[in-house]
Design a protein around this motif. Structure first.
Motif, PDB file in Angstrom:
ATOM      1  N   HIS A  65       0.725  -1.284   0.289  1.00 19.31           N
ATOM      2  CA  HIS A  65       0.273   0.411  -0.268  1.00 19.31           C
ATOM      3  C   HIS A  65       1.068   1.374  -0.004  1.00 19.31           C
ATOM      4  CE1 HIS A  65      -4.089  -1.940   0.964  1.00 19.31           C
ATOM      5  NE2 HIS A  65      -3.775  -3.040   0.959  1.00 19.31           N
ATOM      6  N   ALA A 122      -7.296   2.332  -3.011  1.00 15.80           N
ATOM      7  CA  ALA A 122      -7.731   1.529  -3.665  1.00 15.80           C
ATOM      8  C   ALA A 122      -6.549   0.424  -3.799  1.00 15.80           C
ATOM      9  CB  ALA A 122      -8.886   1.354  -4.668  1.00 15.80           C
ATOM     10  N   VAL A 123      -5.800  -0.278  -4.333  1.00 13.01           N
ATOM     11  CA  VAL A 123      -4.975  -1.249  -4.830  1.00 13.01           C
ATOM     12  C   VAL A 123      -6.034  -2.333  -5.558  1.00 13.01           C
ATOM     13  CG1 VAL A 123      -3.376  -1.141  -3.421  1.00 13.01           C
ATOM     14  CG2 VAL A 123      -4.474  -2.016  -2.914  1.00 13.01           C
ATOM     15  N   SER A 124      -6.502  -2.563  -4.923  1.00 10.59           N
ATOM     16  CA  SER A 124      -7.844  -3.866  -5.925  1.00 10.59           C
ATOM     17  C   SER A 124      -9.014  -3.439  -5.827  1.00 10.59           C
ATOM     18  CB  SER A 124      -7.002  -5.530  -5.326  1.00 10.59           C
ATOM     19  OG  SER A 124      -8.020  -4.900  -4.366  1.00 10.59           O
ATOM     20  N   ASP A 127      -8.559  -5.183   0.607  1.00 11.24           N
ATOM     21  CA  ASP A 127      -7.491  -3.809   0.273  1.00 11.24           C
ATOM     22  C   ASP A 127      -7.079  -3.301   2.091  1.00 11.24           C
ATOM     23  OD1 ASP A 127      -7.211  -4.173  -2.474  1.00 11.24           O
ATOM     24  OD2 ASP A 127      -8.313  -2.113  -2.718  1.00 11.24           O
TER      25      ASP A 127
END
Length: 580
Positions: A386, A407-409, A415
């Protein structure tokens, strides 16, 4: 039957998000005719606040959103999205009350019965007491439309335990978890940050280093570094040094203005802020239409390309000199060029992973939250993979907790899982044998054995997407007269949204003042009505006493002359009588 709208305006704004509402209020305030439209039946867009029942419907509507994006302009007409501010990947879950029973007298029926007693923000924000939003609300006199309360607590997680962060001078010297030497080091460092930019000759030493390195150079202990970096500067290990010092100074400068806290929070939720600006716009003649179908935008072609012409609302084509469109109404590839963007490092709006959670007790336990917990903030450092950490806000009734991160996905629950597990639990902890014997224990032991684990009673997860302007690798070329605004940013306050509103306003009206102070109701004169002077008011506008001495002398002289004339007449009459 639906009433027709006027067909010509100076400015049309589509969407009632914060940035759009600020622009509409600023234009209406300087006398421009404004039409403010929204396809939703509520104000705020992604800045809106809902009660629990409406919030659940909103999140679940995002799970079934199958609307396709329209990405083509046909015959110089661009259709707009019918669901512009819908969330993505929405999901909700309740605690298993049926199998596991009530949790501290909480159950699903009780929570659902209290759904009107609290509001849930889609994007919760705190306001710095000396931040740009509070200053704008005060300078424009919009602050009278809302109520605010001070933040009660700033917390953090240190060595696996939730603790309260000392912020002010009194907090530092009364805190029992910081020793005397650490208190002196902390106060000395905070004073150096408060005088930042005043010692210009030393500022060159701050370039090329992180704020964490700067903290370590002052020989602060690990716990003090964590307090300052995560809880006061609201940063992380990659925060630039100048940015970190400026954040600490902003925090310190905001202390003491409205209580012993640097933050303010709207009493009825952050959705009140856009409505305040909409109210000012309406007061100065702006026309509002919610739940209004806006089919699309008409353009006209000239030698320089497309140019905005009008907006189609039902059977009407409404023209204006300029058009401002909020997030979600236009898809990302309509005005996107194939060439790469020149500013790929810009800060993206949206792209947020959000969690809304109800718990049985406030985080840290009842002993750390006197008076029911109030409003509290906690900033957690970034988890693995992150870039940014998570911001956690807690409301008091019930124990409502907001968690926000980038958000990473496409799975917001995954997350946010590294942050949720640090402070919350999905299982209700059973009483230990030691806790059962608290009848013979001291008060200190009872505090040590209290339930400090917040059990999740209800949880909802969703994503807020980025807008067209901030989409990755989007090089946007807009038609003349059309401007697009961003959605909410991943920031604690609303600084970037205000800056964008100011920028767009000055692009449209370069020679006008941005949101001058609005008069109070008693200062407004309707029509050509003349103000009635107060008979008890003996002061002029210059605050100087009214000089009526000459008038008094004239009246005195006139009365004396009349009295003398009367006496002469009487003398003459008496003389005549004697002669006869």
């Amino acid at each position: 039957m639906e009433e027709d709208l006027p067909t010509e305006f100076d400015l049309i704004v589509i969407g009632t998000g914060l940035t759009e509402s600020i622009i509409a209020a600023a234009a209406s305030r300087i006398g421009k005719t404004v039409l403010h439209l929204d396809t939703n039946d509520y104000y705020g867009g992604y800045w809106a606040s809902f009660n629990l029942e409406a919030f659940r419907k909103y999140v679940n509507s995002g799970t079934n959103n199958n609307s396709t994006a329209i990405e083509v302009i046909n015959n110089n007409f661009l259709p707009l999205h019918t669901q512009p501010t819908i969330v993505r990947n929405g999901k909700e879950q309740w605690y298993n009350f049926i199998e596991k029973g009530d949790v501290d007298s909480w159950n699903r029926e009780k929570i659902e019965q209290d759904y009107r007693k609290f509001n849930i923000d889609l994007v919760p924000k705190l306001l710095y007491a000396r931040g740009s939003m509070v200053e704008l609300l005060i300078s424009s006199n919009i602050c009278r439309y809302a109520e605010f309360r001070a933040l009660d607590r700033v917390a953090t997680v240190w060595e696996g335990r939730i603790t309260t962060v000392p912020c002010s001078r009194s907090d530092v010297f009364t805190n029992k978890e910081v020793n005397v030497i650490e208190k002196r080091l902390l106060m000395k460092f905070l004073q150096s940050c408060a005088t930042y930019e005043e010692v210009l000759e030393a500022n060159e030493e701050l370039d090329g280093k992180t704020f964490l390195e700067h903290l370590q150079s002052h020989k602060l202990t690990p716990n003090l570094i964590h307090y300052v970096l995560c809880a006061i500067a609201m940063g992380n290990a990659h925060t630039p040094c100048r940015e970190g010092i400026a954040a600490v100074k902003k925090f310190l400068m905001s202390l003491g203005h409205y209580g012993n806290s640097p933050f303010l929070f709207p009493v009825y939720g952050c959705g009140e802020i856009p409505q305040c600006f909409c109210r000012l716009c309406a007061v100065f003649g702006g026309i509002y239409c919610l739940n209004k179908a806006v089919e699309g935008i008409h353009f006209e072609a000239d030698n320089e390309g497309l140019k905005y012409q009008s907006v189609k609302c039902g059977k009407q084509n409404i023209t204006s000199k300029d058009l401002v469109v909020g997030q979600g109404y236009i898809s990302q590839s309509v005005f996107k060029n194939s060439s790469p963007t020149a500013c790929g490092t810009q800060v993206l709006c949206g792209n947020l992973a959000r969690a809304v959670i109800l718990t049985n007790v406030p985080f840290g336990g009842v002993s750390q939250n006197p008076g029911g917990g109030g409003v509290a903030i906690m900033k957690l450092p970034p988890a693995e993979n992150h870039q940014e950490g998570a911001t956690i806000l807690q409301m008091s009734h019930p124990n409502l907790i907001h968690i926000t991160t980038l958000a990473v996905s496409e799975n917001p629950e995954e997350d946010l899982k590294p942050y949720v597990t640090q402070i919350l639990s999905k299982d209700y902890p059973q009483l230990s044998e030691m806790a059962k014997k608290n009848d013979s224990s001291s008060d200190t032991e009872c505090v040590l054995n209290e339930n400090t684990t917040s059990t999740i009673l209800y949880e909802a997860y969703f994503n807020i997407p980025s807008c067209l302007v901030c989409a990755e690798n989007a090089n946007v070329s807009l038609p003349a007269g059309l401007r697009l605004v961003c959605g909410p940013y991943h920031e604690l306050d609303n600084d970037q949204s205000i800056e964008q509103a100011k920028k767009i306003f000055h692009e449209i009206y370069p020679d006008e003042e941005f949101l001058p102070r609005a008069p109070d109701p008693e200062e407004i004169i309707i029509g050509e009505e003349e103000p009635v002077p107060d008979p008890t008011d003996i002061l002029q506008d210059s605050n100087e006493p009214v000089d009526n001495a000459s008038e008094c002398r004239e009246l005195e002289s006139e009365s004396s002359v009349a009295h003398e004339a009367k006496e002469d007449t009487i003398d003459k009459a008496e003389e005549c009588i004697e002669n006869k």
